[in-house]
Design a protein around this motif. Sequence first.
Motif, PDB file in Angstrom:
ATOM      1  N   PRO A 110       0.696  -1.167  -0.124  1.00 15.53           N
ATOM      2  CA  PRO A 110       0.031  -0.037  -0.056  1.00 15.53           C
ATOM      3  C   PRO A 110       0.764   1.365   0.012  1.00 15.53           C
ATOM      4  CG  PRO A 110      -0.822  -1.781   1.519  1.00 15.53           C
ATOM      5  CD  PRO A 110       0.540  -2.137   1.115  1.00 15.53           C
ATOM      6  N   TRP A 111       2.103   1.325   0.642  1.00 19.95           N
ATOM      7  CA  TRP A 111       2.622   2.415   0.691  1.00 19.95           C
ATOM      8  C   TRP A 111       3.606   2.601  -0.519  1.00 19.95           C
ATOM      9  CZ3 TRP A 111       1.922   6.384   3.511  1.00 19.95           C
ATOM     10  CH2 TRP A 111       1.220   6.269   5.110  1.00 19.95           C
ATOM     11  N   LEU A 112       3.942   1.518  -1.056  1.00 21.98           N
ATOM     12  CA  LEU A 112       4.886   1.495  -2.244  1.00 21.98           C
ATOM     13  C   LEU A 112       4.000   1.964  -3.451  1.00 21.98           C
ATOM     14  CD1 LEU A 112       6.795  -1.788  -1.682  1.00 21.98           C
ATOM     15  CD2 LEU A 112       7.856   0.725  -2.054  1.00 21.98           C
ATOM     16  N   ASP A 113       2.645   1.686  -3.227  1.00 21.95           N
ATOM     17  CA  ASP A 113       1.823   2.229  -4.474  1.00 21.95           C
ATOM     18  C   ASP A 113       1.679   3.705  -4.325  1.00 21.95           C
ATOM     19  OD1 ASP A 113       1.105  -0.383  -5.150  1.00 21.95           O
ATOM     20  OD2 ASP A 113      -0.841  -0.495  -3.999  1.00 21.95           O
ATOM     21  N   ARG A 114       1.619   4.099  -3.012  1.00 17.32           N
ATOM     22  CA  ARG A 114       1.462   5.592  -2.903  1.00 17.32           C
ATOM     23  C   ARG A 114       2.766   6.314  -3.254  1.00 17.32           C
ATOM     24  NH1 ARG A 114      -1.344   5.864   2.929  1.00 17.32           N
ATOM     25  NH2 ARG A 114      -2.716   3.986   2.639  1.00 17.32           N
ATOM     26  N   ILE A 115       3.976   5.567  -2.921  1.00 13.00           N
ATOM     27  CA  ILE A 115       5.208   6.354  -3.071  1.00 13.00           C
ATOM     28  C   ILE A 115       5.401   6.507  -4.597  1.00 13.00           C
ATOM     29  CG2 ILE A 115       7.598   6.118  -2.822  1.00 13.00           C
ATOM     30  CD1 ILE A 115       6.994   5.017  -0.041  1.00 13.00           C
ATOM     31  N   GLU A 116       5.140   5.301  -5.211  1.00 16.72           N
ATOM     32  CA  GLU A 116       5.338   5.356  -6.802  1.00 16.72           C
ATOM     33  C   GLU A 116       4.592   6.092  -7.590  1.00 16.72           C
ATOM     34  OE1 GLU A 116       6.544   1.093  -8.758  1.00 16.72           O
ATOM     35  OE2 GLU A 116       4.532   1.394  -8.460  1.00 16.72           O
ATOM     36  N   ALA A 117       3.306   6.410  -7.009  1.00 16.91           N
ATOM     37  CA  ALA A 117       2.411   7.341  -7.555  1.00 16.91           C
ATOM     38  C   ALA A 117       2.551   8.876  -7.518  1.00 16.91           C
ATOM     39  CB  ALA A 117       0.921   7.099  -6.901  1.00 16.91           C
ATOM     40  N   ARG A 118       3.344   8.949  -6.271  1.00 16.42           N
ATOM     41  CA  ARG A 118       3.913  10.425  -5.950  1.00 16.42           C
ATOM     42  C   ARG A 118       4.927  10.911  -6.741  1.00 16.42           C
ATOM     43  NH1 ARG A 118       4.578  12.707   0.145  1.00 16.42           N
ATOM     44  NH2 ARG A 118       5.623  14.733  -0.468  1.00 16.42           N
ATOM     45  N   PHE A 119       6.087   9.823  -6.720  1.00 20.79           N
ATOM     46  CA  PHE A 119       7.345  10.306  -7.060  1.00 20.79           C
ATOM     47  C   PHE A 119       7.779   9.615  -8.547  1.00 20.79           C
ATOM     48  CE2 PHE A 119       7.423  10.557  -2.528  1.00 20.79           C
ATOM     49  CZ  PHE A 119       7.868  12.004  -2.367  1.00 20.79           C
ATOM     50  N   GLY A 120       6.943   8.696  -8.949  1.00 20.90           N
ATOM     51  CA  GLY A 120       7.094   8.026 -10.293  1.00 20.90           C
ATOM     52  C   GLY A 120       8.635   7.177 -10.305  1.00 20.90           C
ATOM     53  N   VAL A 121       8.953   6.955  -9.167  1.00 23.20           N
ATOM     54  CA  VAL A 121      10.216   5.886  -9.322  1.00 23.20           C
ATOM     55  C   VAL A 121       9.810   4.556  -8.821  1.00 23.20           C
ATOM     56  CG1 VAL A 121      12.188   5.327  -7.794  1.00 23.20           C
ATOM     57  CG2 VAL A 121      11.481   7.670  -8.353  1.00 23.20           C
ATOM     58  N   ASP A 122      10.215   3.485  -9.823  1.00 18.13           N
ATOM     59  CA  ASP A 122       9.835   2.047  -9.469  1.00 18.13           C
ATOM     60  C   ASP A 122      10.148   1.482  -8.235  1.00 18.13           C
ATOM     61  OD1 ASP A 122      10.701  -0.961  -9.517  1.00 18.13           O
ATOM     62  OD2 ASP A 122       9.662  -0.528 -11.672  1.00 18.13           O
ATOM     63  N   ARG A 123       9.020   0.858  -7.660  1.00 15.91           N
ATOM     64  CA  ARG A 123       9.231   0.250  -6.082  1.00 15.91           C
ATOM     65  C   ARG A 123      10.495  -0.620  -6.113  1.00 15.91           C
ATOM     66  NH1 ARG A 123       3.669  -1.819  -5.267  1.00 15.91           N
ATOM     67  NH2 ARG A 123       3.253   0.028  -6.650  1.00 15.91           N
ATOM     68  N   HIS A 124      10.703  -1.427  -7.239  1.00 17.35           N
ATOM     69  CA  HIS A 124      11.746  -2.392  -6.902  1.00 17.35           C
ATOM     70  C   HIS A 124      13.104  -1.736  -6.932  1.00 17.35           C
ATOM     71  CE1 HIS A 124       8.303  -4.370  -9.320  1.00 17.35           C
ATOM     72  NE2 HIS A 124       8.503  -5.386  -8.224  1.00 17.35           N
ATOM     73  N   ILE A 125      13.123  -0.649  -7.596  1.00 20.84           N
ATOM     74  CA  ILE A 125      14.439   0.033  -7.191  1.00 20.84           C
ATOM     75  C   ILE A 125      14.581   0.643  -5.939  1.00 20.84           C
ATOM     76  CG2 ILE A 125      15.641   2.416  -7.786  1.00 20.84           C
ATOM     77  CD1 ILE A 125      15.979   0.366 -10.089  1.00 20.84           C
TER      78      ILE A 125
END
Length: 408
Positions: A110-125
């Motif tokens: 859930p947090w990775l979804d939000r972070i990825e949406a906000r900053f555009g950086v791939d969660r796996h990175i």
Amino acid sequence: MLVRKTATRLASFAAAAGLSLALLLSASPASADAGFQRWIAGFRSTATQSGISKATFDRAFRNVRDVDAEVLEKARYQPEFTAPVWDYFDNRVHDQSVATGRAMARKWKPWLDRIEARFGVDRHILLAIWSMESNYGEILKNDQVMRNVVRSLATLAYADKRRAKFARTQLISALKILQSGDIDESHLMGSWAGAMGHTQFIPTSYQHYAVDMDGNGKRDIWNSIPDALATAANLLHKNGWQTGRTWGYEVTLPAGRKFPAGSLSLAKWQGLGLTRARSKPFPSSSDIAELKVPDGRQGPAFLVTKNFSVLKRYNNADKYALAVGLLADEIAGYGGLVRDWNRPFTKLSFEEKQELQQRLSAYGYYDGKFDGKIGQGSRAAIMAFQAKAGMEQDGHPSMEVLSVLRKR
């Protein structure tokens, strides 16, 4: 009477130097370093001129009595040899770091979804960076590694001429972090050089990029995983991370060809005979890329793109950026290398490396942790065993060594 005279002299010195009497008295003659305390007294005015309140300064230095000898030892330490390239990657990109990364991806989705949406950086990175920087936070639990950031940086500023300017700058930033209330002095912990939290930010970088992702009013990269991952994402985002683009590709080189230095479009690299590993097409042949062969032409080769350069803003080393990219790809399920590193031995799995350490310990050659990471202690133990067993003393964590140990 003697105590009163001593207190009077201390009070006079404190008034002249601008240092609180309470701070000086907290350092007992048996434990305080007089020269270091004089340096702290002098630095107080520098901190005040930089906007640090006297209360913040006194609170930060309340228990800082002498230099941290271990910090100076680590600062002076020079590796006895440059580790081969496969050693760097084997200790960072392995089955356990991949499995833990996938587990963390599920746990923090859930947090990775939000972070990825906000900053555009791939969660796996971001997960790979977390692994590289603190082993998914495990290093923060190690009291032998984590140190008081104020004491560490003050030690370097006072006693390490090479790092003094850097340390003074970082120390002012650390004091500003305390003053902001994001963390208190008892929890302002970091590496010997002042890198802090799950994603290991030095104080100046923290000030530039720290994010309160969980919305509790504090930018807490020590205790909040969302804050730590968002802070890493913010650094990459502000340095030009290209959303939806990769860091690079493993490629196959044609035999007997020489290649130009510098960057070319993927189409031009293809024209020179390079192909993507597993015979996959390049998504965009117009992307600009640079060829990297960290293990020579006998090892894996890569075409790296703009995002690879952005990763180097986190740590300005090709090996670091490449390890992050490779680990991220494996966490995401894209598979490992087609062409492995050019090792002169048979590789062990992570669990087999732990077994190797356990068996070496059982025979009295090794006294470290069974952590599967092959450092100086493990290599020395391997070489000692190899000498006893009549093997070549190369120190490699190999199946050849483990097989001999298993037979004993």
